[in-house]
Design a protein around this motif. Structure first.
Motif, PDB file in Angstrom:
ATOM      1  N   TYR A 348       0.816  -1.211   0.000  1.00 49.52           N
ATOM      2  CA  TYR A 348       0.000   0.000   0.000  1.00 49.52           C
ATOM      3  C   TYR A 348       0.856   1.271   0.000  1.00 49.52           C
ATOM      4  N   ARG A 349       2.131   1.155   0.334  1.00 48.54           N
ATOM      5  CA  ARG A 349       3.004   2.322   0.352  1.00 48.54           C
ATOM      6  C   ARG A 349       3.453   2.763  -1.040  1.00 48.54           C
ATOM      7  N   ASP A 350       3.141   1.942  -2.026  1.00 44.62           N
ATOM      8  CA  ASP A 350       3.446   2.302  -3.409  1.00 44.62           C
ATOM      9  C   ASP A 350       2.318   3.188  -3.927  1.00 44.62           C
ATOM     10  N   GLU A 351       2.630   4.431  -4.226  1.00 40.64           N
ATOM     11  CA  GLU A 351       1.616   5.378  -4.681  1.00 40.64           C
ATOM     12  C   GLU A 351       0.980   4.963  -6.001  1.00 40.64           C
ATOM     13  N   GLN A 352       1.673   4.097  -6.756  1.00 34.76           N
ATOM     14  CA  GLN A 352       1.143   3.644  -8.032  1.00 34.76           C
ATOM     15  C   GLN A 352       0.309   2.373  -7.899  1.00 34.76           C
ATOM     16  N   ALA A 353       0.268   1.805  -6.672  1.00 32.03           N
ATOM     17  CA  ALA A 353      -0.443   0.544  -6.468  1.00 32.03           C
ATOM     18  C   ALA A 353      -1.934   0.747  -6.678  1.00 32.03           C
ATOM     19  N   ASP A 354      -2.575  -0.285  -7.224  1.00 31.54           N
ATOM     20  CA  ASP A 354      -4.007  -0.209  -7.501  1.00 31.54           C
ATOM     21  C   ASP A 354      -4.634  -1.563  -7.195  1.00 31.54           C
ATOM     22  N   GLY A 355      -5.878  -1.557  -6.728  1.00 32.53           N
ATOM     23  CA  GLY A 355      -6.559  -2.796  -6.428  1.00 32.53           C
ATOM     24  C   GLY A 355      -6.612  -3.077  -4.938  1.00 32.53           C
ATOM     25  N   LEU A 356      -7.548  -3.945  -4.551  1.00 28.86           N
ATOM     26  CA  LEU A 356      -7.781  -4.251  -3.143  1.00 28.86           C
ATOM     27  C   LEU A 356      -6.575  -4.917  -2.488  1.00 28.86           C
ATOM     28  N   LEU A 357      -5.988  -5.917  -3.155  1.00 29.47           N
ATOM     29  CA  LEU A 357      -4.896  -6.675  -2.554  1.00 29.47           C
ATOM     30  C   LEU A 357      -3.654  -5.823  -2.343  1.00 29.47           C
ATOM     31  N   SER A 358      -3.461  -4.826  -3.145  1.00 32.53           N
ATOM     32  CA  SER A 358      -2.292  -3.969  -2.998  1.00 32.53           C
ATOM     33  C   SER A 358      -2.500  -2.905  -1.926  1.00 32.53           C
ATOM     34  N   GLY A 359      -3.688  -2.826  -1.362  1.00 33.26           N
ATOM     35  CA  GLY A 359      -3.968  -1.865  -0.312  1.00 33.26           C
ATOM     36  C   GLY A 359      -3.880  -2.457   1.077  1.00 33.26           C
ATOM     37  N   LEU A 360      -3.261  -3.658   1.203  1.00 37.34           N
ATOM     38  CA  LEU A 360      -3.182  -4.356   2.486  1.00 37.34           C
ATOM     39  C   LEU A 360      -1.738  -4.482   2.942  1.00 37.34           C
ATOM     40  N   LYS A 361      -1.584  -4.834   4.208  1.00 35.19           N
ATOM     41  CA  LYS A 361      -0.278  -5.177   4.785  1.00 35.19           C
ATOM     42  C   LYS A 361      -0.263  -6.672   5.040  1.00 35.19           C
ATOM     43  N   TYR A 362       0.851  -7.344   4.708  1.00 34.83           N
ATOM     44  CA  TYR A 362       0.940  -8.794   4.854  1.00 34.83           C
ATOM     45  C   TYR A 362       2.069  -9.142   5.836  1.00 34.83           C
ATOM     46  N   SER A 363       1.793 -10.099   6.722  1.00 33.91           N
ATOM     47  CA  SER A 363       2.783 -10.512   7.715  1.00 33.91           C
ATOM     48  C   SER A 363       2.895 -12.031   7.747  1.00 33.91           C
ATOM     49  N   PHE A 364       4.130 -12.528   7.958  1.00 31.65           N
ATOM     50  CA  PHE A 364       4.387 -13.958   8.080  1.00 31.65           C
ATOM     51  C   PHE A 364       5.493 -14.144   9.112  1.00 31.65           C
ATOM     52  N   GLY A 365       5.455 -15.269   9.841  1.00 35.48           N
ATOM     53  CA  GLY A 365       6.518 -15.515  10.813  1.00 35.48           C
ATOM     54  C   GLY A 365       6.304 -16.807  11.578  1.00 35.48           C
TER      55      GLY A 365
END
Length: 441
Positions: A348-365
């Motif tokens: 989501y920090r990419d100003e050029q990002a578009d779409g629902l999935l690109s507006g999220l934060k993803y975590s794994f661990g």
């Protein structure tokens, strides 16, 4: 300015019921409402985690963000620029198996609440929070038989059914402050009241009418004061223009609680059912419960503004913990070490990002926990796998975090229990500017 408020109460407890020495039982000793191992001592420790890093499997002592408040490190409170509030709900499921049987259950509860207010924006902040420190929520069913007390009786063995249900634990109510000492260094302190509230109800029914059913209540209560300290420092543009390295640490000093335990039951007195205290005036009515020293340290490296990696280690000196109401259960305590490693991706920090999935934060661990119990020579270890997504508001700094975990705890060796653990946490994180400059000034 909006202020976030919540009232949160959750209780947990521990138990022990003594059967005749010559009893022989085939028991289904599996927790049916929580972890089997939460029935030892004053409950399982509950790790303090930031909603922002929960999906990474780490507490977040070295990870700071203006989008989510955190109780993991008091030093973070000196960096905030928004009034922030957080309310977290958790769901945990358990599938417990031993050599003879299995049980499944799920437990839904509020987890924690926090409100942080900047007194001096990005320089001085104050925090008020509620967090459970230990939790024990279980119900154990057992059935078996024993020889009747009257040896001359021709009656066969007496069958019994017992049920032990417990709730309670230790909850921390904390107020504190964080101060930014330099551009890249902050420190924090928290003062807390730690409240112990445990209740246990034991019921036993017998197949022989000569043995009356027994109902026993055990209530344990007390309080003690705690102190917590934190440090956080970071350095930007270390290897390239977009990276950042941050280090964080927190220390929670031991907390001693002067506790009182009451044991009561109902008896018929002058044809009336009366509640009787069984241990009134007994020397074991008053005792001590001590939470151990805790040290948590972490390292976070932001490769860029899109990716960050975090490694953390938690150490607790459970060898020094005290539970004076049971020397046997206190002897199970051992020093605990938990390590975790996680990664986050922020498209989501990419100003050029578009779409629902690109507006999220993803975590794994993932995390590995040596456990705080050693029973019959077996360390009760836990390994967890974590994942999470964050929904970021496009109009403010508020967010919603949904984090998942799955793992394994314990062993079936030595008549113990192996648990498959699954669950999620749902966190509502609200943030806003405390001071807004008028548009025309």
């Amino acid at each position: 300015m909006r202020l976030i408020s919540a009232i949160f109460f959750f209780t947990v407890v521990i138990a022990s019921f003594l059967l005749p020495e010559n009893s022989s039982a085939q028991a289904r000793d599996l927790a049916s409402s929580g972890s089997f191992y939460s029935g030892f001592g004053f409950g399982l420790p509950v790790d303090v985690k930031s909603p922002y890093t929960d999906g990474m499997g780490v507490a977040g002592v070295s990870t700071f963000t203006n989008m989510t408040t955190s109780t993991a490190n008091p030093a973070h409170w000196g960096l905030i620029g928004f009034t922030q509030g957080n309310l977290t709900l958790s769901m945990n499921g358990f599938r417990a198996t031993d050599r003879n049987s299995s049980a499944e259950n799920a437990l839904l509860a509020f987890k924690n609440f926090q409100l942080v207010i900047p007194v001096l924006r990005n320089r001085l902040g104050v925090s008020a929070s509620f967090t459970p420190l230990t939790r024990s929520n279980f119900e154990v069913f057992e059935e078996g038989n024993f020889d009747p007390l009257d040896v001359s009786s021709q009656t066969d063995d007496v069958n019994f059914i017992s049920n032990i249900a417990g709730t309670g634990g230790i909850n921390r109510f904390e107020i504190g402050m964080g101060l930014r000492l330099t551009e890249n260094l902050s420190a924090g302190y928290g003062f807390s009241a730690n409240l112990l509230a445990q209740q246990q109800e034991s019921t036993v029914a017998f197949s022989d009418a000569r043995y009356a059913s027994i109902l026993t209540n055990r209530d344990l209560s007390g309080y003690g004061y705690g102190h917590r300290f934190g440090l956080f420092m970071f350095k930007e543009d270390l290897f390239n223009e977009d990276d950042q390295l941050s280090v964080g640490a927190s220390v929670n000093l031991p907390v001693t609680i002067d506790a009182t335990r009451t044991i009561s039951t109902f008896r018929t007195v002058e044809n009336q059912r009366t509640l009787i205290e069984l241990n009134e005036g007994s020397p074991d009515r008053n005792g001590t419960v001590t939470l151990p020293l805790e040290f948590n340290a972490g390292l976070t490296y932001n490769l860029s503004r899109f990716v960050n990696v975090t490694a953390e280690m938690l150490m607790q000196e459970w060898d020094e913990a005290r539970y004076s109401y049971s020397a046997q259960q206190e002897a199970y305590y051992k020093n605990r070490v938990k390590t975790g490693l996680g990664v986050q991706y922020h498209p989501y920090r990419d100003e050029q990002a578009d779409g629902l999935l690109s507006g999220l934060k993803y975590s794994f661990g993932t995390s590995y926990d040596t456990g705080h119990l050693s029973i019959n020579g077996n360390d009760i270890e836990t390994i967890l796998f974590n994942a999470g997504i964050g929904v970021i508001s496009t109009r403010s700094s508020s967010s919603i975090d949904l984090n998942f975990h799955y793992g394994i705890r314990g062993t079936q060796s030595s008549d113990l229990v192996k648990e498959n653990i699954w669950g999620f946490t749902l966190s509502l994180n609200l943030a806003e500017f405390m001071f807004v400059r008028p548009k025309f000034q």
